[in-house]
Design a protein around this motif. Structure first.
Motif, PDB file in Angstrom:
ATOM      1  N   THR A  46       6.923 -22.870 -56.373  1.00  0.00           N
ATOM      2  CA  THR A  46       6.809 -24.252 -55.909  1.00  0.00           C
ATOM      3  C   THR A  46       8.206 -24.734 -55.543  1.00  0.00           C
ATOM      4  N   ILE A  47       8.321 -25.429 -54.420  1.00  0.00           N
ATOM      5  CA  ILE A  47       9.620 -25.948 -53.986  1.00  0.00           C
ATOM      6  C   ILE A  47       9.824 -27.353 -54.552  1.00  0.00           C
ATOM      7  N   ALA A  48      10.933 -27.560 -55.221  1.00  0.00           N
ATOM      8  CA  ALA A  48      11.235 -28.891 -55.768  1.00  0.00           C
ATOM      9  C   ALA A  48      11.457 -29.885 -54.628  1.00  0.00           C
ATOM     10  N   ASP A  49      11.148 -31.135 -54.890  1.00  0.00           N
ATOM     11  CA  ASP A  49      11.298 -32.188 -53.883  1.00  0.00           C
ATOM     12  C   ASP A  49      12.742 -32.267 -53.385  1.00  0.00           C
ATOM     13  N   GLY A  50      12.877 -32.438 -52.090  1.00  0.00           N
ATOM     14  CA  GLY A  50      14.197 -32.643 -51.506  1.00  0.00           C
ATOM     15  C   GLY A  50      14.981 -31.380 -51.200  1.00  0.00           C
ATOM     16  N   VAL A  51      14.496 -30.195 -51.615  1.00  0.00           N
ATOM     17  CA  VAL A  51      15.215 -28.947 -51.353  1.00  0.00           C
ATOM     18  C   VAL A  51      14.999 -28.548 -49.898  1.00  0.00           C
ATOM     19  N   THR A  52      16.079 -28.307 -49.187  1.00  0.00           N
ATOM     20  CA  THR A  52      15.992 -28.001 -47.754  1.00  0.00           C
ATOM     21  C   THR A  52      16.376 -26.565 -47.421  1.00  0.00           C
ATOM     22  N   GLU A  53      16.879 -25.824 -48.408  1.00  0.00           N
ATOM     23  CA  GLU A  53      17.372 -24.473 -48.118  1.00  0.00           C
ATOM     24  C   GLU A  53      16.970 -23.475 -49.205  1.00  0.00           C
ATOM     25  N   GLY A  73       4.598 -27.389 -45.790  1.00  0.00           N
ATOM     26  CA  GLY A  73       4.638 -28.749 -46.297  1.00  0.00           C
ATOM     27  C   GLY A  73       5.902 -29.100 -47.060  1.00  0.00           C
ATOM     28  N   SER A  74       6.786 -28.116 -47.257  1.00  0.00           N
ATOM     29  CA  SER A  74       8.040 -28.389 -47.959  1.00  0.00           C
ATOM     30  C   SER A  74       9.077 -28.915 -46.970  1.00  0.00           C
ATOM     31  N   ALA A  75      10.251 -29.269 -47.483  1.00  0.00           N
ATOM     32  CA  ALA A  75      11.330 -29.777 -46.631  1.00  0.00           C
ATOM     33  C   ALA A  75      12.279 -28.668 -46.196  1.00  0.00           C
ATOM     34  N   ILE A  76      11.933 -27.413 -46.478  1.00  0.00           N
ATOM     35  CA  ILE A  76      12.813 -26.291 -46.189  1.00  0.00           C
ATOM     36  C   ILE A  76      13.040 -26.148 -44.684  1.00  0.00           C
ATOM     37  N   THR A  77      14.311 -26.136 -44.284  1.00  0.00           N
ATOM     38  CA  THR A  77      14.671 -25.928 -42.879  1.00  0.00           C
ATOM     39  C   THR A  77      15.519 -24.670 -42.687  1.00  0.00           C
ATOM     40  N   THR A  78      16.060 -24.127 -43.792  1.00  0.00           N
ATOM     41  CA  THR A  78      16.945 -22.962 -43.698  1.00  0.00           C
ATOM     42  C   THR A  78      16.545 -21.916 -44.732  1.00  0.00           C
ATOM     43  N   ILE A  79      16.446 -20.674 -44.277  1.00  0.00           N
ATOM     44  CA  ILE A  79      16.219 -19.543 -45.176  1.00  0.00           C
ATOM     45  C   ILE A  79      17.460 -18.669 -45.110  1.00  0.00           C
ATOM     46  N   GLY A  80      18.127 -18.489 -46.234  1.00  0.00           N
ATOM     47  CA  GLY A  80      19.412 -17.812 -46.261  1.00  0.00           C
ATOM     48  C   GLY A  80      19.348 -16.310 -46.119  1.00  0.00           C
TER      49      GLY A  80
END
Length: 265
Positions: A46-53, A73-80
């Motif tokens: 599960t992705i925590a709220d506000g995490v973008t990367e 549905g998450s805020a993720i915009t970057t995958i490292g």
């Protein structure tokens, strides 16, 4: 044993000093590891709220992780870099909002079969190298005009290009090296001419998306297999000419170029 985790985007942690530094699963600098790297019990995220990367190496070698639909549905915009490398994901979903994917992000995901909704604007080299069960290059992002170097290196199971490549202007070296089910031998070799590879893939993509594409493509393949026979025999044996006659002239020209390498209509 399965484990559900909440990804917080924490910075990499210090590696276990007792870990074998010669093992190829260790991070390149031998010191920093991703938050859950090498934890084979992680199966649900599960992705925590506000995490973008998703940070570098975050889920590398997580052999229990089979899908990344949790990104949807998450805020993720970057995958490292190497974030999911050598994990056991079978389907890449929920990445419509991801705009940047780092080098080797999904490399050596040997169970990965499908990619859906890829919407990125920037992709590092070797993203999907050694994904040997990946069957199709599907939905290539319209915003990306270059296919990075080594992107699909040795994706030996890839057979189709189910996307429009008309906006792709170039591919970098070895982007499709070793893709022996997708390309003829001369174009799947290492260091094959990128321009020739792209030209072939554009024709293949066109055929696979065209009306009557499956019937036409089957005819094209049949015609290619008969190259050793006399032209007259080939025409009688294959319904290729009859099929082409039903198509618009521009489409027919593309098919003939694919078969013969030069326009003949």
């Amino acid at each position: 044993m399965s484990k559900a985790v909440v990804y917080t985007g924490a910075d990499p942690t210090v590696a276990d000093p007792t870990y074998d530094s010669d093992d190829d699963s260790e991070n390149e600098d031998g010191e920093l590891w991703g938050e859950w790297q090498c934890d084979e019990e992680v199966t649900h995220v599960t992705i925590a709220d506000g995490v973008t990367e998703i940070k570098e190496d975050a889920f590398r070698f997580c052999k229990g992780l089979t899908n990344v639909s949790f990104l949807k549905g998450s805020a993720i915009t970057t995958i490292g870099k190497q974030a999911f490398g050598s994990s056991s994901i079978v389907s890449l979903q929920g990445v419509e909002g991801v705009r940047k994917i780092g080098k080797y992000a999904f490399s050596s995901c040997e169970d990965l079969r499908t990619i859906e909704g890829l919407g990125c604007e920037e992709m590092g080299e070797s993203c999907f190298m050694w994904c040997m069960l990946l069957e199709s290059m599907k939905g290539w992002p319209a915003s990306m005009t270059v296919i990075p170097a080594n992107c699909f290196w040795y994706c030996t199971g890839m057979t189709t290009v189910d996307c429009d490549l008309s906006r792709v202007t170039s591919i970098e070296l070895n982007a499709f090296a070793g893709c022996t089910s997708l390309l003829p031998p001369s174009l799947s070799d290492r260091d094959a001419d990128p321009a020739a590879v792209l030209a072939f893939l554009k024709r293949k993509s066109f055929l696979e998306r065209a009306p009557l594409r499956y019937a036409i493509y089957a005819c094209v393949l049949a015609a290619r297999k008969q190259e050793g026979k006399r032209v007259a025999e080939r025409r009688r044996a294959s319904p290729l000419a009859a099929r082409i006659a039903l198509l618009p002239k521009e489409m027919a020209r593309e098919i003939v170029e694919f078969v013969h390498g030069v326009a003949q209509i």
